[in-house]
Scaffold this active site. Structure first.
Site, short mmCIF file in Angstrom:
data_model
loop_
_atom_site.label_atom_id
_atom_site.label_comp_id
_atom_site.label_asym_id
_atom_site.label_seq_id
_atom_site.Cartn_x
_atom_site.Cartn_y
_atom_site.Cartn_z
N PHE A 44 -27.77 -69.91 3.94
CA PHE A 44 -29.13 -70.45 3.93
C PHE A 44 -30.05 -69.77 4.94
O PHE A 44 -31.27 -69.76 4.77
CB PHE A 44 -29.10 -71.97 4.17
N LYS A 45 -29.47 -69.15 5.97
CA LYS A 45 -30.30 -68.51 6.98
C LYS A 45 -31.14 -67.36 6.39
O LYS A 45 -32.19 -67.01 6.93
CB LYS A 45 -29.44 -67.97 8.12
#
Length: 465
Positions: A111-112
């Site tokens: 998700f980063k």
């Protein structure tokens, strides 16, 4: 719009100055002076937008016109061009009450990427406009480092150093960082845990002479742009589910260690997104669960788990929430944080705890429960969860009910954590991009948990021709 510090001792700044400051010069965290509110009618209009167009709509409230619209649009297009799914963060429906927001379709399968691909473009843009080299410095529990490196590697005018806890990230996370041999990348493997790495980063950003001399910039979620970029996918998830079924309010279940992803949801709620509850999923490093359940914010013993990206005891973004919880009183925030530094804990009374519990629930997931959930969802839904995502699902199952719709976050692809998946005899096919990492050489420098030793490595890196 201007930006201020949670501790109140920094003059209001513009958007770009806030990006460049990262950690506020008074040790606090930067936040918008006012939070814009989006109407229900506007939300309805946004249902037809692509992820990229929604991003532009939300960011337009915050950038103060400091970045021309066409420039911002170009950055957004470049940021998400490398994602494997055209929706960027697609929603998968498991049941009519449970949806999974897949946040792992970026280049490093976590998700980063959603925030850090954009931050890489933004820093590159600012570097060219201002004609100065930017030195990005950050700590990672696994995913931030890989995503940040991927976002800026090879970019002119930017150097990046990432600290990660030696042998305390998954093998794929380690390889994604350390197989990069670009001249503008330095990987430091610290003999310690993530909190040790993060502590050094905060010290260096608090040393204003060192920070100014080397043009240090942050990629951790202490930087408000990370928070804002993550807020976009809360809106996107809600809008996608709203197309499928009638919604009044919605819950989100979020795997969390540093409270950044949760605070992004809190910001979305304050902007007008009809969120009922933010369900915080932690692992056995459960400082956030203890606070939500008891009102005591106090770190405990560090434990290594199947979900290493959440192996964190001190949640940096908690201070941003504390600011709003305390009625936007920066003096009180400073007093609370000073007390935490001196005594190692923050305690709130029973009435205040009720206010916290009205907005949040929290569940600390043990290793055995994490594996059980992975096996259950593979067997019953043919959906393979990574361990962090499994923690989010476990929290949903703990607090969900038949009258509420929940979106749970899939924060990483299961291939990044095959060590845990293999424990329950599930064999998975690795994506080609991950498979090829296994045969590449690694480039990292192992250092002691010593500020002096880390500074020496940084000075040598910054002084290279």
């Amino acid at each position: 719009m201007k930006y201020i510090s949670t501790r109140g001792n920094v003059e209001a700044r513009g958007f770009i100055e806030t990006v460049l400051m990262g950690l506020a010069d008074d040790g606090g965290l930067m936040i918008p002076e006012e939070i814009p509110v989006v109407s229900a009618a506007t939300l309805k209009e946004w249902e037809a937008l692509s992820y990229q167009d929604l991003f532009l709509k939300i960011f337009s409230y915050y950038t103060n016109d400091e970045i021309p619209y066409e420039d911002l649009k170009d950055m957004v297009a470049k940021s998400y061009s490398s994602f494997r799914n055209p929706e960027v963060t697609p929603v998968q429906t498991i049941t009519d009450k449970l949806h999974i927001l897949e946040l792992f379709h970026g280049p490093t399968f976590a998700f980063k990427d959603v925030a850090l691909q954009f931050m890489g473009e933004l820093y590159s843009y600012i570097s060219k406009k201002q004609g100065e080299i930017i030195h990005i410095l950050g700590a990672t529990s696994g995913d931030t480092g890989a995503a940040a490196i991927q976002g800026v590697r090879g970019k002119e005018g930017i150097r990046i150093c990432v600290l990660h806890p030696h042998l305390k990230v998954s093998k794929v996370q380690e390889l994604q960082m350390t197989t990069v041999n670009d001249a503008n990348v330095l990987n430091l493997a610290v003999k310690g845990n993530f909190d040790d790495c993060q502590g050094v980063i905060k010290e260096l950003f608090g040393d204003l002479d060192f920070k100014g001399k080397h043009h240090l910039r942050a990629i951790n979620s202490i930087n408000f742009v990370r928070i804002l970029a993550q807020t976009v996918y809360y809106f996107y998830a809600y809008l996608q589910v709203a197309k499928q079924q009638k919604l009044e309010k919605i819950n989100f279940s979020i795997p969390s260690g540093n409270f950044g992803n949760v605070f992004s949801g809190y910001l979305a709620k304050k902007m007008g997104l009809p969120i009922n509850k933010l369900i915080i999923a932690t692992n056995e490093n459960n400082i956030l669960e203890r606070f939500i359940k008891t009102g005591v914010y106090k770190s405990g013993d560090f434990l290594s788990t199947h979900s290493p990206s959440m192996d964190i005891q001190i949640a940096s973004n908690f201070e941003r929430y504390l600011y709003y919880f305390l009625g936007e009183d920066s003096q009180k925030v400073s007093e609370y944080m000073k007390k935490f530094q001196q005594e190692g804990q923050i305690v709130i009374d029973a009435e205040d705890l009720k206010r916290v519990q009205a907005e949040f629930s929290a569940h600390g997931v043990k290793n055995a429960e994490c594996l059980e959930i992975i096996g259950k969802y593979k067997a019953e839904h043919d959906y393979l969860l990574d361990p962090h995502t499994a923690c989010g699902i476990a929290a949903y199952e703990t607090f969900g009910n038949d009258n509420e719709v929940c979106v749970s976050f899939a924060t990483a692809h299961p291939a990044k954590f095959d060590e845990a998946i293999r424990l329950i005899d599930i064999k998975q096919q690795f994506p080609a991009e991950i498979e090829q990492l296994l045969s590449l050489p690694q480039y990292q420098t192992i250092v002691n948990n010593s500020k002096e030793e880390i500074v020496a490595q940084l000075e040598a890196f910054y002084n290279r021709a």
